[in-house]
Write a protein that holds these residues in place. Sequence first.
Motif, PDB file in Angstrom:
ATOM      1  N   SER A 129      -4.543 -10.956  -5.801  1.00 41.96           N
ATOM      2  CA  SER A 129      -3.318 -11.752  -5.858  1.00 41.96           C
ATOM      3  C   SER A 129      -3.049 -12.391  -4.499  1.00 41.96           C
ATOM      4  O   SER A 129      -3.334 -11.801  -3.458  1.00 41.96           O
ATOM      5  CB  SER A 129      -2.122 -10.882  -6.258  1.00 41.96           C
ATOM      6  OG  SER A 129      -2.321 -10.303  -7.528  1.00 41.96           O
ATOM      7  N   ILE A 154       3.072 -16.430  -6.847  1.00 41.51           N
ATOM      8  CA  ILE A 154       1.898 -15.560  -6.777  1.00 41.51           C
ATOM      9  C   ILE A 154       0.799 -16.087  -7.678  1.00 41.51           C
ATOM     10  O   ILE A 154       1.038 -16.434  -8.840  1.00 41.51           O
ATOM     11  CB  ILE A 154       2.270 -14.114  -7.175  1.00 41.51           C
ATOM     12  CG1 ILE A 154       3.307 -13.546  -6.208  1.00 41.51           C
ATOM     13  CG2 ILE A 154       1.016 -13.222  -7.196  1.00 41.51           C
ATOM     14  CD1 ILE A 154       3.812 -12.170  -6.592  1.00 41.51           C
ATOM     15  N   GLN A 156      -2.543 -14.883  -9.395  1.00 47.50           N
ATOM     16  CA  GLN A 156      -3.359 -13.737  -9.776  1.00 47.50           C
ATOM     17  C   GLN A 156      -4.661 -14.257 -10.389  1.00 47.50           C
ATOM     18  O   GLN A 156      -4.633 -15.095 -11.292  1.00 47.50           O
ATOM     19  CB  GLN A 156      -2.635 -12.871 -10.803  1.00 47.50           C
ATOM     20  CG  GLN A 156      -3.473 -11.726 -11.372  1.00 47.50           C
ATOM     21  CD  GLN A 156      -2.766 -11.018 -12.509  1.00 47.50           C
ATOM     22  OE1 GLN A 156      -1.957 -10.134 -12.293  1.00 47.50           O
ATOM     23  NE2 GLN A 156      -3.072 -11.417 -13.742  1.00 47.50           N
ATOM     24  N   ILE A 178       3.308  -6.735  -8.066  1.00 46.72           N
ATOM     25  CA  ILE A 178       1.992  -7.060  -8.609  1.00 46.72           C
ATOM     26  C   ILE A 178       1.738  -6.380  -9.953  1.00 46.72           C
ATOM     27  O   ILE A 178       1.158  -6.970 -10.869  1.00 46.72           O
ATOM     28  CB  ILE A 178       0.894  -6.692  -7.606  1.00 46.72           C
ATOM     29  CG1 ILE A 178       1.070  -7.488  -6.301  1.00 46.72           C
ATOM     30  CG2 ILE A 178      -0.484  -6.953  -8.188  1.00 46.72           C
ATOM     31  CD1 ILE A 178       1.057  -8.986  -6.475  1.00 46.72           C
ATOM     32  N   HIS A 211      -2.445  -2.255  -7.635  1.00 46.76           N
ATOM     33  CA  HIS A 211      -2.683  -2.276  -9.074  1.00 46.76           C
ATOM     34  C   HIS A 211      -2.680  -0.871  -9.659  1.00 46.76           C
ATOM     35  O   HIS A 211      -2.951   0.107  -8.954  1.00 46.76           O
ATOM     36  CB  HIS A 211      -4.030  -2.956  -9.372  1.00 46.76           C
ATOM     37  CG  HIS A 211      -4.072  -4.406  -9.047  1.00 46.76           C
ATOM     38  ND1 HIS A 211      -4.881  -4.931  -8.060  1.00 46.76           N
ATOM     39  CD2 HIS A 211      -3.387  -5.454  -9.569  1.00 46.76           C
ATOM     40  CE1 HIS A 211      -4.699  -6.237  -7.991  1.00 46.76           C
ATOM     41  NE2 HIS A 211      -3.799  -6.577  -8.896  1.00 46.76           N
TER      42      HIS A 211
END
Length: 297
Positions: A129, A154, A156, A178, A211
């Motif tokens: 990201s 953002i 991703q 995130i 994550h």
Amino acid sequence: MEESEPEYIYGWWENLDEEEFQITFRMSKKTCISLQAELDDVEGIDNESSDTFLLCCLWILGNTLPFKDAGPMFDIEDNIEVILAQYLKKISALGETYLAWPTDEEAAEIEEGFLKKYHFPGVVGVIGSLHINVLPDGKQSLYYNTEMDKHTIILQVVCDNHLLLRDVCAGCPGGKDIQTILRSSPLFKKLTDDDSYLIKNNKHLLGGTEHPQMRTLLTPYKGKDLNEKQSKFNVLHNSVMYTVEKTFCYIQSRFPRLTCMDNLHPHLATLLVSAACVLHNFTRVRGESNEFYTDTE
């Protein structure tokens, strides 16, 4: 005394040599013609030359100069941002072809590529990201990231071993974490659906510490007191994760506008990012290196 704007001869770009063209428009003349042809094909247009608006978009993506400079350069009297937004949408629409999730056969080739280079089995992509600064609009905004003290969107992505983007989710508000972005993106279904290639074939993506650890998404071990095996895993994991950092570096070096969007509304910034992602893949599958924009390829 005010300085007068420089005068440009319409069609000045036709006199650029190959290197000058690449530096100005971030791709070769041949690739630009191919891009124009695909855009025209979508609309059923027969155009033998590059559209001025396309060249304007590429020029804007390829530098950090003010948008207003593009008007006299390309003889455009209308609102540049409106025209830009319209054309960026056309470019982004090519994402259906150029930002495609790998087929089963491609996934097997990607896994083999990662295994050969890093000796890490079962990897078919790396997720990362990137925060991109946008126009501030108050600290209560969804785009305000408290940790960074900036307004951002953002990006991703999932990239493969060839630095191609295989999944893109652009424009998420920077105030979201995130994990939330991942769980709300279409990618999450690929990670959790029992019929997905990842689950059916026991394959996985690699992700960062931000994550969630999943069967299909491997993240580094956390903590200070790691054993030798865990430490070695983290070192290897980190080396593979560099793939996505290198991909971001290549996108931003080819399209430096992505590093200078502090004064743009998040919507326009998102269109620029989305188009840049499509063009990154478009140029890369045609064998275009980043030698004009980065020190190493």
